[in-house]
Design a protein around this motif. Structure first.
Motif, PDB file in Angstrom:
ATOM      1  N   LYS A  22      58.998 -30.228 -28.164  1.00 12.03           N
ATOM      2  CA  LYS A  22      57.826 -29.150 -28.584  1.00 12.03           C
ATOM      3  C   LYS A  22      57.832 -28.858 -29.839  1.00 12.03           C
TER       4      LYS A  22
ATOM      5  N   VAL B  61      55.667 -13.287 -22.864  1.00 16.33           N
ATOM      6  CA  VAL B  61      54.928 -14.293 -22.615  1.00 16.33           C
ATOM      7  C   VAL B  61      55.597 -15.673 -22.314  1.00 16.33           C
ATOM      8  N   PRO B  62      55.982 -15.797 -21.060  1.00 16.92           N
ATOM      9  CA  PRO B  62      56.549 -16.978 -20.780  1.00 16.92           C
ATOM     10  C   PRO B  62      55.785 -18.366 -20.931  1.00 16.92           C
ATOM     11  N   GLU B  63      54.389 -18.183 -20.847  1.00 14.00           N
ATOM     12  CA  GLU B  63      53.753 -19.227 -21.167  1.00 14.00           C
ATOM     13  C   GLU B  63      53.881 -20.112 -22.728  1.00 14.00           C
ATOM     14  N   LEU B  64      54.422 -19.109 -23.554  1.00 13.90           N
ATOM     15  CA  LEU B  64      54.917 -19.571 -24.982  1.00 13.90           C
ATOM     16  C   LEU B  64      55.651 -20.935 -24.934  1.00 13.90           C
TER      17      LEU B  64
ATOM     18  N   GLN C 164      55.453 -23.398 -23.055  1.00 16.38           N
ATOM     19  CA  GLN C 164      54.670 -24.571 -22.623  1.00 16.38           C
ATOM     20  C   GLN C 164      54.060 -25.125 -23.981  1.00 16.38           C
ATOM     21  N   VAL C 165      54.009 -24.212 -25.107  1.00 13.27           N
ATOM     22  CA  VAL C 165      53.208 -24.477 -26.139  1.00 13.27           C
ATOM     23  C   VAL C 165      54.305 -24.913 -27.388  1.00 13.27           C
TER      24      VAL C 165
ATOM     25  N   LEU D 180      47.700 -12.307 -24.967  1.00 11.75           N
ATOM     26  CA  LEU D 180      46.803 -13.370 -25.195  1.00 11.75           C
ATOM     27  C   LEU D 180      46.946 -13.909 -26.793  1.00 11.75           C
TER      28      LEU D 180
ATOM     29  N   LEU E 257      49.876 -15.599 -27.809  1.00 12.85           N
ATOM     30  CA  LEU E 257      49.810 -17.061 -27.079  1.00 12.85           C
ATOM     31  C   LEU E 257      49.004 -17.861 -28.057  1.00 12.85           C
TER      32      LEU E 257
ATOM     33  N   THR F 173      49.752 -20.940 -30.303  1.00  6.34           N
ATOM     34  CA  THR F 173      49.162 -22.179 -30.164  1.00  6.34           C
ATOM     35  C   THR F 173      48.582 -22.812 -31.418  1.00  6.34           C
TER      36      THR F 173
ATOM     37  N   GLU G 222      41.801 -21.357 -23.812  1.00  7.13           N
ATOM     38  CA  GLU G 222      42.610 -22.045 -23.006  1.00  7.13           C
ATOM     39  C   GLU G 222      43.489 -22.856 -23.526  1.00  7.13           C
ATOM     40  N   GLY G 223      44.304 -22.515 -24.366  1.00  6.72           N
ATOM     41  CA  GLY G 223      45.344 -23.036 -25.050  1.00  6.72           C
ATOM     42  C   GLY G 223      45.213 -24.205 -26.136  1.00  6.72           C
TER      43      GLY G 223
END
Ligand SMILES: NC(=O)C[C@H](N)C(=O)O
Length: 331
Positions: free
Chosen positions: A3, A42-45, A47-48, A132, A135, A139, A188-189
């Motif tokens: 990443k 923000v655990p979704e970070l 993935q980015v 958001l 994130l 992104t 959406e990312g």
């Protein structure tokens, strides 16, 4: 595939704010949550990007000083030189976010994405917007197509140039506006771009954070009915090297103030006419006042607080009034 590596520089603000209850969206303390907790929130970070954090300051942005600008700018300039850094995100209070973003846009030489982000509601509030926004900012900072676009501001799903954007309201999440429009959206990312900045910035800037050790005093005096010259003279007496006139309409100057500004100019103080209008000013040279005759400068479309940033950077690089005017049209 590995990443992209994004460094998150945390400076405080409402995005790191905490209120007493989840219902507190406007009553809270800014600059409370440390950077590690912001990232963990923000655990979704993950993935980015590979995100690592640094706590540069922990302050509300209304308390940013010129020293904070220099410290932050020099840290960003050092980081973007590292091969293990693909992009930078700066979390920042929203009150002066537009000033910091423009300062970095003018002075940091890089084509790597530098994204400034904040929030309007504290992290503890119902429907907090910071998660958001963060994130989305990461992104944009991680994306290759964000390169060479200057310093960006990501708020409320929109991507703005740090040059144009301004906080336009203090109570809505849709708070940041650019008079000439946003550059793109994050949905959406994924970033979607519609335009690129036309003004000089970052790689193409003649200014360099590494050559600035101090910023000169530049102050802003507000125009209104029944205006007097007290503020202008007081700022100059306390050492202002330039005065930004936050003028009515076209940057117009009330007749009783003109003699004071001419006198201060003859003493070496730069006089810069900007507009206090809300939707975005557009001040033209020699319209309203004979700028050529008085040796004054117009800020063109820069609002007073952005005009202060450019004036400080320009004067730190030794600009005279002619150079200042060129810079106000080019940057
Ligand atoms: N929404 C915010 O971030 C406001 C806060 N006063 C700050 O600028 O730090």
């Amino acid at each position: 595939q590995a990443k992209p590596q994004v460094v998150l520089l945390a400076t405080g603000g409402t995005i790191a704010g905490a209120g007493a209850t989840a219902a507190n969206s406007a009553t809270y303390q800014a600059a409370k949550v440390p950077v590690d907790k912001l990232i963990a929130g923000v655990p979704e970070l993950a993935q980015v990007a590979q995100v690592r954090g640094e706590q540069v300051f922990q302050i509300a942005s209304e308390s940013f000083t010129n020293e904070h600008l220099l410290t932050l700018g020099k840290r960003v300039a050092a980081l973007v030189k590292q091969p293990d850094v693909d992009g930078i995100v700066i979390t920042h209070g929203t009150d002066t976010l537009e000033e910091t973003a423009y300062f970095l846009n003018l002075t940091v030489h890089t084509d790597k994405p530098v994204v400034v982000v904040g929030s309007m509601r504290p992290s503890t509030a119902l429907s907090a917007d910071g998660v958001l926004n963060l994130l989305n900012a990461v992104t944009v900072a991680a994306a290759r197509d964000s390169r060479a676009k200057g310093v960006l501001v990501v708020m409320n799903d929109e991507i703005h140039t740090g040059r144009d954007v301004s906080k336009s309201i203090n109570i809505r999440t849709e708070a940041f506006k650019s008079p000439w429009g946003a550059l793109g959206m994050v949905v959406e990312g994924k970033g979607y771009w519609f335009r690129a900045p036309a003004k000089r910035h970052t790689m193409n800037s003649e200014f360099d954070i590494e050559k600035i050790s101090a910023l000169p005093q530049v102050d802003i005096a507000y125009g209104y009915g029944n205006l007097n010259d007290i503020a202008y003279r007081a700022f100059a007496a306390k050492g202002a090297k330039a005065l930004i006139h936050a003028g009515t309409g076209n940057g117009s100057v009330a007749a009783p103030v003109v003699p004071a500004l001419r006198e201060l100019r003859s003493q070496g103080v730069q006089i810069i006419r900007s507009a206090r209008v809300v939707g975005g000013g557009f001040v033209l040279r020699n319209a309203e006042q004979p700028d050529d005759q008085y040796d004054w400068v117009v800020a063109h479309d820069l609002n007073p607080q952005k005009a202060r940033i450019l004036a400080m950077v320009a004067l730190a690089h030794g600009a005279d009034s002619k150079a200042l005017q060129r810079m106000f049209l080019e940057y």
